[in-house]
Motif scaffolding. Sequence first.
Motif, PDB file in Angstrom:
ATOM      1  N   LEU A  34       0.826  -1.207   0.000  1.00 24.16           N
ATOM      2  CA  LEU A  34       0.000   0.000   0.000  1.00 24.16           C
ATOM      3  C   LEU A  34       0.862   1.259   0.000  1.00 24.16           C
ATOM      4  O   LEU A  34       0.586   2.213  -0.737  1.00 24.16           O
ATOM      5  N   VAL A  35       1.901   1.252   0.823  1.00 27.12           N
ATOM      6  CA  VAL A  35       2.782   2.423   0.893  1.00 27.12           C
ATOM      7  C   VAL A  35       3.545   2.589  -0.416  1.00 27.12           C
ATOM      8  O   VAL A  35       3.724   3.707  -0.909  1.00 27.12           O
ATOM      9  N   ARG A  36       3.976   1.463  -0.975  1.00 25.93           N
ATOM     10  CA  ARG A  36       4.656   1.545  -2.272  1.00 25.93           C
ATOM     11  C   ARG A  36       3.713   2.131  -3.318  1.00 25.93           C
ATOM     12  O   ARG A  36       4.104   3.000  -4.112  1.00 25.93           O
ATOM     13  N   ALA A  66      12.536  -3.138   6.510  1.00 28.92           N
ATOM     14  CA  ALA A  66      12.132  -4.289   5.697  1.00 28.92           C
ATOM     15  C   ALA A  66      12.130  -3.997   4.200  1.00 28.92           C
ATOM     16  O   ALA A  66      11.591  -4.780   3.420  1.00 28.92           O
ATOM     17  N   LEU A  67      12.732  -2.883   3.788  1.00 31.70           N
ATOM     18  CA  LEU A  67      12.743  -2.555   2.361  1.00 31.70           C
ATOM     19  C   LEU A  67      13.700  -3.486   1.622  1.00 31.70           C
ATOM     20  O   LEU A  67      14.874  -3.583   1.982  1.00 31.70           O
ATOM     21  N   PRO A  68      13.230  -4.166   0.576  1.00 30.24           N
ATOM     22  CA  PRO A  68      14.086  -5.098  -0.165  1.00 30.24           C
ATOM     23  C   PRO A  68      15.258  -4.383  -0.831  1.00 30.24           C
ATOM     24  O   PRO A  68      15.096  -3.299  -1.388  1.00 30.24           O
ATOM     25  N   ARG A  69      16.427  -4.996  -0.767  1.00 33.23           N
ATOM     26  CA  ARG A  69      17.610  -4.394  -1.390  1.00 33.23           C
ATOM     27  C   ARG A  69      17.423  -4.213  -2.891  1.00 33.23           C
ATOM     28  O   ARG A  69      17.891  -3.238  -3.474  1.00 33.23           O
ATOM     29  N   GLU A  70      16.727  -5.178  -3.512  1.00 36.99           N
ATOM     30  CA  GLU A  70      16.562  -5.106  -4.963  1.00 36.99           C
ATOM     31  C   GLU A  70      15.648  -3.959  -5.390  1.00 36.99           C
ATOM     32  O   GLU A  70      15.585  -3.621  -6.572  1.00 36.99           O
ATOM     33  N   GLU A  71      14.941  -3.363  -4.434  1.00 38.64           N
ATOM     34  CA  GLU A  71      14.066  -2.239  -4.755  1.00 38.64           C
ATOM     35  C   GLU A  71      14.608  -0.920  -4.202  1.00 38.64           C
ATOM     36  O   GLU A  71      13.881   0.061  -4.085  1.00 38.64           O
ATOM     37  N   ALA A  72      15.877  -0.914  -3.871  1.00 41.65           N
ATOM     38  CA  ALA A  72      16.485   0.265  -3.243  1.00 41.65           C
ATOM     39  C   ALA A  72      16.326   1.515  -4.100  1.00 41.65           C
ATOM     40  O   ALA A  72      16.009   2.595  -3.594  1.00 41.65           O
ATOM     41  N   ASP A  73      16.539   1.377  -5.410  1.00 42.02           N
ATOM     42  CA  ASP A  73      16.454   2.552  -6.283  1.00 42.02           C
ATOM     43  C   ASP A  73      15.046   3.144  -6.286  1.00 42.02           C
ATOM     44  O   ASP A  73      14.875   4.366  -6.343  1.00 42.02           O
ATOM     45  N   VAL A  74      14.050   2.270  -6.234  1.00 40.46           N
ATOM     46  CA  VAL A  74      12.661   2.738  -6.223  1.00 40.46           C
ATOM     47  C   VAL A  74      12.382   3.542  -4.959  1.00 40.46           C
ATOM     48  O   VAL A  74      11.794   4.630  -5.001  1.00 40.46           O
ATOM     49  N   LYS A 111      14.594   4.905  -2.825  1.00 37.99           N
ATOM     50  CA  LYS A 111      15.468   6.049  -2.562  1.00 37.99           C
ATOM     51  C   LYS A 111      14.871   7.349  -3.090  1.00 37.99           C
ATOM     52  O   LYS A 111      15.022   8.403  -2.473  1.00 37.99           O
ATOM     53  N   GLN A 112      14.206   7.280  -4.220  1.00 33.52           N
ATOM     54  CA  GLN A 112      13.578   8.493  -4.750  1.00 33.52           C
ATOM     55  C   GLN A 112      12.472   8.977  -3.817  1.00 33.52           C
ATOM     56  O   GLN A 112      12.381  10.164  -3.504  1.00 33.52           O
ATOM     57  N   ALA A 113      11.642   8.035  -3.348  1.00 37.22           N
ATOM     58  CA  ALA A 113      10.550   8.403  -2.443  1.00 37.22           C
ATOM     59  C   ALA A 113      11.096   8.946  -1.129  1.00 37.22           C
ATOM     60  O   ALA A 113      10.638   9.981  -0.624  1.00 37.22           O
ATOM     61  N   LEU A 114      12.094   8.269  -0.573  1.00 38.69           N
ATOM     62  CA  LEU A 114      12.674   8.708   0.695  1.00 38.69           C
ATOM     63  C   LEU A 114      13.334  10.071   0.549  1.00 38.69           C
ATOM     64  O   LEU A 114      13.229  10.925   1.442  1.00 38.69           O
ATOM     65  N   GLY A 115      14.015  10.272  -0.573  1.00 42.57           N
ATOM     66  CA  GLY A 115      14.675  11.556  -0.798  1.00 42.57           C
ATOM     67  C   GLY A 115      13.685  12.705  -0.828  1.00 42.57           C
ATOM     68  O   GLY A 115      13.931  13.776  -0.253  1.00 42.57           O
ATOM     69  N   GLU A 116      12.539  12.492  -1.479  1.00 43.23           N
ATOM     70  CA  GLU A 116      11.518  13.539  -1.555  1.00 43.23           C
ATOM     71  C   GLU A 116      10.929  13.836  -0.177  1.00 43.23           C
ATOM     72  O   GLU A 116      10.697  14.998   0.173  1.00 43.23           O
ATOM     73  N   TYR A 176      19.435   5.277   5.148  1.00 40.05           N
ATOM     74  CA  TYR A 176      19.091   4.371   4.046  1.00 40.05           C
ATOM     75  C   TYR A 176      19.577   4.953   2.719  1.00 40.05           C
ATOM     76  O   TYR A 176      20.116   4.229   1.872  1.00 40.05           O
ATOM     77  N   LEU A 177      19.406   6.259   2.553  1.00 44.07           N
ATOM     78  CA  LEU A 177      19.824   6.911   1.311  1.00 44.07           C
ATOM     79  C   LEU A 177      21.337   6.881   1.135  1.00 44.07           C
ATOM     80  O   LEU A 177      21.836   6.916   0.008  1.00 44.07           O
ATOM     81  N   ALA A 178      22.066   6.830   2.252  1.00 45.05           N
ATOM     82  CA  ALA A 178      23.527   6.866   2.200  1.00 45.05           C
ATOM     83  C   ALA A 178      24.138   5.494   1.903  1.00 45.05           C
ATOM     84  O   ALA A 178      25.350   5.384   1.700  1.00 45.05           O
ATOM     85  N   ARG A 179      23.329   4.465   1.880  1.00 41.79           N
ATOM     86  CA  ARG A 179      23.863   3.113   1.645  1.00 41.79           C
ATOM     87  C   ARG A 179      24.379   2.953   0.222  1.00 41.79           C
ATOM     88  O   ARG A 179      23.840   3.534  -0.705  1.00 41.79           O
TER      89      ARG A 179
END
Length: 249
Positions: free
Chosen positions: A63-65, A146-154, A156-161, A246-249
């Motif tokens: 839902l959050v995604r 619990a954020l999947p590593r394979e979805e990090a790029d997805v 990171k944009q949301a977290l950055g905003e 998380y963004l710095a990883r």
Amino acid sequence: MEESEKLVEEARNVLRQMSDLQYELRDYEKRRSEILRMYSTGQVSREVFEGLMGELRQKMYPLVRKYFELKAKLRDLESQLRLVVTRLSVEAKTSESSVYRASFERDQRVRQALSRVGSALEDVQRELKNADVERELRMLDVLLDALPREEADVWKQALGEVVEAWSRARFSYAGRIEEIERRIESLNDSLKELEVRFAVGEFERGEYEVRRSAIEREMGELQAQLEALQEKLEDLDLIAARCREYLAR
């Protein structure tokens, strides 16, 4: 015109999806608050708390995604709608001076399309403006571990905003805290002045007690507001800091 109508319909569809999603998210947010309340009051053990939060996390994740996907889509639609509004405005201005009937009829169609696109743009902008960064941070707080590593790029944009939005919004919280602190300081000065005036015999004890009680009551209320705001600010700053990690990883 057909292109603008499709864009308007797409915007309406995304707004409907966002509205439906908001209802679902509010339900899970209430569950989260209740779980936290039960744990903080000792009604459930740490083990039960972690189990409940784990279940909640699994249900909230899609839902959050979806929420952030729709929000990104609304930002994209806002840009597209702005462009169409500009283009239609230019068309309307160039056709309004024509004396030909065909041009007049086209002018009416352009203006009708402009009205619909403009209305859709306003609705999209209103939805984006009403986005609550505090709420977004609390949604992310549930999911960060619990954020999947394979979805990090997805993500990171949301977290950055969200982090950027919080950097702007926290000034409002800090400003409210400073204002309350000033009011408390002013009341404290008033209390000292009252004590001096009573000491020199300006007031009878009864009037002094009434005035002092009123000032102290207001100070107590403001102090409670101050502590609640400070606690909330610290809590949200902590979540924002976790997002930055998380963004710095």
